[in-house]
Design an enzyme around this catalytic site. Structure first.
Site, PDB file in Angstrom:
ATOM      1  N   HIS A   1      -8.930  14.449  -3.885  1.00 16.66           N
ATOM      2  CA  HIS A   1      -9.665  13.443  -4.855  1.00 16.66           C
ATOM      3  C   HIS A   1     -11.091  13.004  -4.350  1.00 16.66           C
ATOM      4  CE1 HIS A   1      -6.317  12.546  -7.479  1.00 16.66           C
ATOM      5  NE2 HIS A   1      -5.535  11.813  -6.662  1.00 16.66           N
TER       6      HIS A   1
ATOM      7  N   HIS B   1       0.756  -1.095  -0.109  1.00 15.82           N
ATOM      8  CA  HIS B   1      -0.047  -0.088   0.063  1.00 15.82           C
ATOM      9  C   HIS B   1       0.663   1.244  -0.079  1.00 15.82           C
ATOM     10  CE1 HIS B   1      -3.698  -2.462   0.579  1.00 15.82           C
ATOM     11  NE2 HIS B   1      -2.885  -3.205   1.727  1.00 15.82           N
TER      12      HIS B   1
END
Length: 629
Positions: free
Chosen positions: A347, A225
């Site tokens: 985002h 990740h």
């Protein structure tokens, strides 16, 4: 020894009191009666301590017998007794060892204890307990007094912060009540005056909280990740190691309220990702947005992980920390600031988390500035390599917030696919959404030269024309060299971001706040954060390499910038004059600006000189008329 046996012994050793009536004492015997009363009180105390000792002795003998019964064959009961009663004295242990080492059948005759010795021992223990209680009372009284003074001062500081003046009269230090047993030995408590609350230094502010590190995938493998806790931990350590953190004012972050989150996001989105209890998510109609990741964890998409215990708190803490720092800069309490926060936010759309983002921290801070401080001109610069689709959506029709993004676009083929130069806003917000969208891939990659060209030809001219009251930066560092093509692919240096920060500091009276967004290469984001904080502190920056000063932007970048200027020339007149200079290097552009400035100055001087000459021209004398012939 039982209680009845003890009473019998006292009765044999002491005469019972003869007087049982309340009649007056005979004259001359008052002192004798007083002495007898004191003796009786002393005997009662001694009897109570005698009973305590006998009870303790019985418990000790019972425990000793119990340990002998449960002792294993061949195991010494003395060792087990020592384990069960570590508080025993060494003398008692030696005594037990001596008894256990005697031959079987041999007993030792012990003399009965002397009652006077027991009484003296009991009195000594009583005195020791009284001394311990006295010491404990003093410590508790001192602690209570300090807490009371601290609470009063905190209340006074909060009232002064709210604009109310309040003072408390002097108070006596806490002392013992006269009815307490130890009033014979009075004492006073002196509490040293605490320093007045220190106002924050007017310098660069930093905000960080280790609780944001708890936002981790439940698979436990951070290597798979890119957005992980080591990002902010490494940056914070770098700022400390370089001494930059000590030069800044570190403020405390907080969790954003649900109402603050709803300034940008829908109520369903806020409840789903801003609260912990799983039952609320199970009752929500958009529960299927949670997916199982290949690593075994849970996410909202293939990249954005979700931790049921910690993600909501970390996301709200990131938003609240940015809001706190922005408001301290906006109100003049701090000069500028840098927020070391995660997860990122630019985002996150109104009802959709994506790209590692849940709540749009910078957008929420801008909305709150509008609502609470009535700030009307806010500039948001987004230099993350990915377009901030969530921030663009939040202000697409708002003429009071200028959103200016510089990002990799590649004709919509790079995540998130939005951010085309034609996206200029809607309604009253037309022209207040500027996308510097680089297209052309990575052959050659975009670097320092291209970003500096974009700043001098698009970003800074439009920003100066807009004249913001405060500047917020979605400060992603994934354009720095070291990020693979799927995550960035550009080749900017961390040093370049220091120069970009320095240019933005010339706007809005220096009110500038950077909030960490993307960036996943630890060395790159640490170097870039160090460069930006050094610039915010006003430190001298390392000079740019000669190659950056002399190289011209690549052809793909020039074409991308030409398209932006062509679109926004009708909205911002300041960018029209920069079109001829797009293909020049930084030094050539500065030389051209200098020559143009000199020409303008020369023309202005010539104009002033001509005007002055005309003003000082002598008046013409009238011509004499000729006499007629």
């Amino acid at each position: 020894m039982s209680s009845s046996t003890s009473m019998a012994k006292l009765q044999r050793q002491h005469r019972p009191l003869g007087r049982t009536q309340s009649a007056p004492l005979p004259q001359g015997s008052a002192a004798q009666a007083h002495a007898q009363a004191l003796a009786l009180q002393q005997l009662v105390v001694q009897q109570q301590h005698q009973q305590f000792l006998e009870k303790h002795k019985q418990q000790f003998q019972q425990q000793l017998q119990f340990n002998k019964l449960i002792a294993k064959p061949g195991e010494s009961p003395v060792g087990r007794q020592h384990q069960s009663h570590p508080e025993e004295t060494e003398e008692e242990l030696r005594e037990h060892q001596d008894v256990s080492s005697l031959p079987l059948g041999l007993t030792i005759k012990q003399e009965p204890p002397d009652p006077l010795e027991l009484q003296e021992e009991a009195l000594q223990q009583h005195r020791e307990r009284q001394a311990e209680q006295e010491l404990l009372f003093r410590q508790q009284a001192l602690l209570l007094e300090q807490q009371r003074i601290h609470q009063l001062r905190n209340y006074q500081a909060s009232m002064e912060a709210a604009g109310l003046s309040i003072s408390f009269p002097g108070h006596r230090p806490l002392s013992r009540a006269q009815s307490s047993p130890a009033s014979a030995s009075p004492f006073s408590i002196s509490v040293p005056p605490s320093d007045p609350p220190v106002k924050p230094r007017f310098t660069t502010g930093l905000v960080y909280d280790s609780l944001m590190q708890k936002h981790q995938c439940m698979c436990g493998n951070t290597n798979s990740h890119p957005e992980h806790a080591g990002r902010i931990q490494s940056i914070w350590s770098r700022l400390q190691e370089t001494g930059l953190r000590a030069q800044c004012e570190c403020i405390r972050g907080r969790k954003a309220t649900l109402e603050e989150l709803q300034t940008v996001h829908s109520e369903a989105h806020v409840l789903l990702y801003g609260t912990n209890p799983l039952r609320q998510k199970l009752d929500c109609s958009i529960t299927p947005s949670f997916v199982r990741l290949p690593c075994g964890g849970v996410g909202v998409d293939s990249d954005t992980i979700w931790n049921e215990v910690h993600s909501s708190s970390a996301a709200r803490l990131a938003v609240g920390s940015v809001v706190e720092l922005v408001f301290k800069v906006a109100t003049g309490e701090l000069k500028n600031g840098f927020a070391v926060v995660r997860p990122p936010g630019h985002h996150a759309e109104e009802s959709t988390p994506m790209g590692f983002c849940y709540f749009n921290s910078v957008a929420i801070a801008a909305k709150l500035l509008q609502h609470r401080l009535n700030i009307n001109r806010i500039l948001i610069v987004d230099w993350d390599v990915h377009h901030g689709n969530g921030t663009q959506q939040a202000f697409y029709d708002d003429p009071n917030v200028l959103y200016l993004s510089i990002h990799r676009y590649d004709d919509g083929n790079f995540f998130p696919g939005s951010g085309a130069p034609e996206e200029v806003g809607s309604g009253p917000g037309v022209g207040f959404n500027v996308n510097v969208a680089f297209t052309g891939g990575l052959e050659p990659p975009i670097g320092d030269v291209e970003y500096l060209a974009a700043f001098r030809s698009v970003v800074m001219p439009i920003a100066n024309e807009f004249a913001p009251d405060i500047v917020l930066v979605s400060s992603g560092f994934d354009a720095v060299e070291g990020h693979p093509p799927p995550l960035g692919g550009y080749t900017l240096t961390s040093k370049c971001f220091g120069y970009l920060t320095r240019q933005l500091m010339s706007l809005a009276g220096g009110r500038l706040v950077l909030a960490l967004e993307g960036g996943h290469d630890l060395t790159a984001i640490c170097d870039a954060s160090e460069a930006c904080v050094a610039a915010l502190l006003g430190q001298e920056l390392d000079p740019l390499p000669n190659a950056v000063l002399n190289d011209r932007p690549n052809l793909n970048a020039v074409r991308s910038l030409e398209k932006v200027l062509e679109i926004h020339c009708k909205y911002w007149h300041s960018v029209c004059q920069h079109s001829p200079q797009l293909g020049l290097s930084l030094l050539e552009s500065k030389r051209g600006d200098s020559e143009e400035a000199e020409a303008v100055s020369a023309m202005a001087s010539l104009s002033v000189a001509n005007t002055s000459a005309l003003d000082h021209r002598p008046e013409e004398e009238p011509m004499e008329e000729e006499e007629p012939l």
